[in-house]
Design an enzyme around this catalytic site. Structure first.
Site, PDB file in Angstrom:
ATOM      1  N   GLY A  13       0.859  -1.192  -0.038  1.00 51.33           N
ATOM      2  CA  GLY A  13      -0.031   0.044  -0.054  1.00 51.33           C
ATOM      3  C   GLY A  13       0.877   1.064   0.005  1.00 51.33           C
ATOM      4  O   GLY A  13       2.079   1.168   0.277  1.00 51.33           O
ATOM      5  N   SER A  15       2.590   4.824   0.802  1.00 51.67           N
ATOM      6  CA  SER A  15       3.274   5.389   2.233  1.00 51.67           C
ATOM      7  C   SER A  15       2.112   6.104   2.974  1.00 51.67           C
ATOM      8  O   SER A  15       1.445   6.873   2.705  1.00 51.67           O
ATOM      9  CB  SER A  15       4.265   6.438   1.929  1.00 51.67           C
ATOM     10  OG  SER A  15       4.869   7.112   2.884  1.00 51.67           O
ATOM     11  N   LYS A  19       0.706   0.126   6.740  1.00 50.05           N
ATOM     12  CA  LYS A  19       1.315  -1.011   6.781  1.00 50.05           C
ATOM     13  C   LYS A  19       2.270  -1.192   8.184  1.00 50.05           C
ATOM     14  O   LYS A  19       2.069  -2.532   8.610  1.00 50.05           O
ATOM     15  CB  LYS A  19       2.324  -1.199   5.485  1.00 50.05           C
ATOM     16  CG  LYS A  19       1.783  -0.857   4.230  1.00 50.05           C
ATOM     17  CD  LYS A  19       2.683  -0.936   3.136  1.00 50.05           C
ATOM     18  CE  LYS A  19       3.769   0.099   3.295  1.00 50.05           C
ATOM     19  NZ  LYS A  19       3.015   1.538   3.022  1.00 50.05           N
ATOM     20  N   SER A  87       5.854  -1.612  -2.098  1.00 48.22           N
ATOM     21  CA  SER A  87       5.774  -2.924  -2.970  1.00 48.22           C
ATOM     22  C   SER A  87       4.837  -2.476  -3.965  1.00 48.22           C
ATOM     23  O   SER A  87       3.975  -2.958  -4.302  1.00 48.22           O
ATOM     24  CB  SER A  87       5.545  -4.296  -2.602  1.00 48.22           C
ATOM     25  OG  SER A  87       4.554  -4.274  -1.579  1.00 48.22           O
TER      26      SER A  87
HETATM   27  P1  ADP Z   1       2.883   3.034   6.322  1.00 46.79           P
HETATM   28  O1  ADP Z   1       3.792   2.105   7.143  1.00 46.79           O
HETATM   29  O2  ADP Z   1       2.107   2.299   5.551  1.00 46.79           O
HETATM   30  O3  ADP Z   1       3.918   4.199   5.806  1.00 46.79           O
HETATM   31  P2  ADP Z   1       2.279   4.148   9.052  1.00 46.79           P
HETATM   32  O4  ADP Z   1       1.679   2.703   9.577  1.00 46.79           O
HETATM   33  O5  ADP Z   1       3.483   4.564   9.240  1.00 46.79           O
HETATM   34  O6  ADP Z   1       2.129   3.728   7.409  1.00 46.79           O
HETATM   35  O7  ADP Z   1       1.010   5.367   8.977  1.00 46.79           O
HETATM   36  C1  ADP Z   1      -0.233   5.116   9.183  1.00 46.79           C
HETATM   37  C2  ADP Z   1      -0.964   6.029   9.864  1.00 46.79           C
HETATM   38  O8  ADP Z   1      -2.438   5.960   9.513  1.00 46.79           O
HETATM   39  C3  ADP Z   1      -0.839   6.313  11.363  1.00 46.79           C
HETATM   40  O9  ADP Z   1      -0.899   7.496  11.934  1.00 46.79           O
HETATM   41  C4  ADP Z   1      -2.214   5.413  11.785  1.00 46.79           C
HETATM   42  O10 ADP Z   1      -2.664   5.826  13.104  1.00 46.79           O
HETATM   43  C5  ADP Z   1      -3.184   5.931  10.730  1.00 46.79           C
HETATM   44  N1  ADP Z   1      -4.265   5.094  10.679  1.00 46.79           N
HETATM   45  C6  ADP Z   1      -5.619   5.319  10.737  1.00 46.79           C
HETATM   46  N2  ADP Z   1      -6.687   4.133  10.560  1.00 46.79           N
HETATM   47  C7  ADP Z   1      -5.575   3.161  10.068  1.00 46.79           C
HETATM   48  C8  ADP Z   1      -5.709   1.932  10.372  1.00 46.79           C
HETATM   49  N3  ADP Z   1      -7.156   1.361  10.026  1.00 46.79           N
HETATM   50  N4  ADP Z   1      -5.057   0.992   9.955  1.00 46.79           N
HETATM   51  C9  ADP Z   1      -3.395   1.640   9.967  1.00 46.79           C
HETATM   52  N5  ADP Z   1      -3.372   2.735  10.242  1.00 46.79           N
HETATM   53  C10 ADP Z   1      -4.213   3.474  10.376  1.00 46.79           C
END
Ligand code: ADP
Length: 180
Positions: A13, A15, A19, A87
């Site tokens: 997914g 950024s 994830k 990815s």
């Molecule tokens: P990635 O690893 O995909 O770059 P992050 O996990 O670092 O993303 O950030 C995701 C952000 O989205 C966090 O601030 C998280 O609290 C928020 N968020 C809101 N809803 C969700 C959800 N259902 N699942 C995961 N994160 C969520």
């Protein structure tokens, strides 16, 4: 002798989609249930295993193949391997799927509008201003999975805990982890 059957849980997914957040909750729960777990987070892998790689298609593919290879080896050795990296290319994800016997793909889905609004790492604004080139979803492609095992909608419809619960339920349904 390890009697755990390994598998790979692959988060894909954009950024900021969630994830890392979901993989963290899931990995904690899997450990709580007594499984051996290893998380390969894209941002972390880029600081060592893939240090020096950039964001061209070639470098992105190399990065993902490396993470896939480590997940393959870990899975083969009884570990619950979790890959959490953008990815962006379907072909590479499917290539990794083809190599790993027990592979579960989770599409962490969130709209660009919501990601830009949330902008957890401040990257979308920079990408939109042209300060970051080749930014996935803004100025670089992202190909969503066509038939992922799980889709988490992280644009506000689900809390991180609800998204993680969906993933765990799928792993239970596939009998990759014992039910509680
Ligand atoms: P990635 O690893 O995909 O770059 P992050 O996990 O670092 O993303 O950030 C995701 C952000 O989205 C966090 O601030 C998280 O609290 C928020 N968020 C809101 N809803 C969700 C959800 N259902 N699942 C995961 N994160 C969520």
């Amino acid at each position: 002798m390890c009697n755990q059957n390994g598998f790979t849980l692959w988060f894909t997914g954009l950024s900021g989609a969630g994830k890392s957040t979901i993989s963290e909750i899931v990995s904690e729960e899997l450990r709580r249930r007594g499984l051996l777990v290893e998380v390969l987070d894209g941002d972390v892998v880029r600081t060592h295993l893939s240090k020096g790689l950039g964001f061209s298609k070639e470098d992105r593919d190399t990065n993902i193949r490396r993470i896939g290879w480590v997940c393959e080896i870990l899975s083969r050795n009884g570990v619950a391997a979790i890959g959490a990296a953008i990815s962006p290319y379907r072909e590479i994800r499917d290539e990794i799927r083809g190599r790993i016997e027990r592979f579960v793909e989770v599409y962490v889905e969130c709209s660009i509008e919501k990601l830009t609004e949330r902008d957890v790492k401040g990257l979308y604004q920079k990408a939109l201003n042209g300060e970051i080139k080749h930014f996935t979803g803004v100025s670089d492609p992202y190909e969503p999975p066509l038939t992922p095992e799980v889709i988490c909608h992280t644009d506000g419809r689900e809390t991180p805990e609800q998204s993680a619960a969906k993933v765990l339920a799928k792993l239970e349904a596939m009998q990759y982890i014992p039910a509680t």
